[in-house]
Enzyme design. Sequence first.
Site, short mmCIF file in Angstrom:
data_model
loop_
_atom_site.label_atom_id
_atom_site.label_comp_id
_atom_site.label_asym_id
_atom_site.label_seq_id
_atom_site.Cartn_x
_atom_site.Cartn_y
_atom_site.Cartn_z
N SER A 119 1.44 -1.13 0.49
CA SER A 119 -0.26 -0.18 0.54
C SER A 119 0.75 1.06 0.00
O SER A 119 0.25 2.21 -0.49
CB SER A 119 -1.22 0.33 1.37
OG SER A 119 -0.44 -0.11 2.77
N HIS A 140 -2.70 -2.79 -6.07
CA HIS A 140 -2.89 -2.79 -4.44
C HIS A 140 -4.64 -2.78 -4.66
O HIS A 140 -5.41 -1.34 -4.65
CB HIS A 140 -2.80 -1.29 -4.71
CG HIS A 140 -2.96 -1.01 -3.18
ND1 HIS A 140 -3.04 0.44 -3.01
CD2 HIS A 140 -3.02 -1.26 -1.70
CE1 HIS A 140 -3.52 0.88 -1.66
NE2 HIS A 140 -3.40 -0.12 -0.85
N GLU A 152 -5.60 -0.08 -7.94
CA GLU A 152 -4.53 0.98 -8.28
C GLU A 152 -3.58 -0.25 -8.91
O GLU A 152 -3.19 -0.78 -8.52
CB GLU A 152 -3.62 1.61 -7.26
CG GLU A 152 -4.35 2.68 -6.65
CD GLU A 152 -3.31 3.24 -5.55
OE1 GLU A 152 -4.00 4.49 -5.78
OE2 GLU A 152 -3.05 2.74 -5.02
N ASN A 190 -3.30 6.84 -0.28
CA ASN A 190 -2.61 6.52 0.64
C ASN A 190 -2.02 7.99 0.33
O ASN A 190 -1.51 7.97 1.66
CB ASN A 190 -1.89 5.24 1.34
CG ASN A 190 -2.92 4.23 1.33
OD1 ASN A 190 -3.47 4.03 2.18
ND2 ASN A 190 -2.45 2.68 0.58
#
Length: 284
Positions: A119, A140, A152, A190
């Site tokens: 992540s 991800h 992702e 993130n």
Amino acid sequence: MNTKKLAVVGCGTMGSGIAQVAVQSGLQVVAVERDEAAAKGAEARVAKGLDRLVRRERITAEDQAAALALLSSTTDLGAVGEADVVIEAIYEDVGQKKALFAEVARLAAPDALLASNTSTIPLVILAAATDQPERVIGLHFFNPVPAMKLVEVIRTPASDPAVVEAGRQFAADLGKSPVLINDVPGFVGNLLVVPYLLDAIRAYERSVAEKEAIDDVIRLGFNHPMGPFALADLIGLDIVHDMAASMYEEYKDPRYVPPPLLKQYVRMGWLGRKTGRGFYTYDR
């Protein structure tokens, strides 16, 4: 790319979610774990996830049985050699991931796609641990994997465009919505959400408002499905802490420094939904 078999290395919450989605899509999946207890735990998590869907009448009992028949588990990392796609989903520790990627690259089939579900860790670090960095990309997934549509797809400067496209197509074949992202710490999700969660915790520390009030402002004022404290509990406070620490290591930006309250909760073992207590309490 005609994917028939997936190997998931590390089947905790995220890995088992990926495995569940894959078997529901008709892929053979081998869950690779560090010991027999963890391997059986991975199978149990997938079975529990499918059982939840049966109870909600999203799938039939026959669908569940067919999906579980496609799942196996092992402690032998050599099992990745039979897979078309290998996804690493172990703990967010850069040293462990680098060592694992080097071994997976050695054992995997020459044309297998090698992906990480990391992540926050830059993919170039993992790709550089192999002798074929062009084969390495990020996939991800978001938690909970069976419910969340986004994946992702992260490309490094070394990633072969054909491999990136194969990863995008693989995610789409699982019924997900893949988005191509360049390789930066935290990617897009993130990079943006971690400071948001940490700012909410700092506001609570400063007694700006109670956590329930902060969550209500975000839910009711911005139409989010949940506020930052409920979201942090869902992600896992240990995961939030480790993502923040990893991104601070890369950026040296104080926005990513884990707040003292978050550290305290993690040290107490109050990790959110998975432990029954985080910022809120939960029935287990």
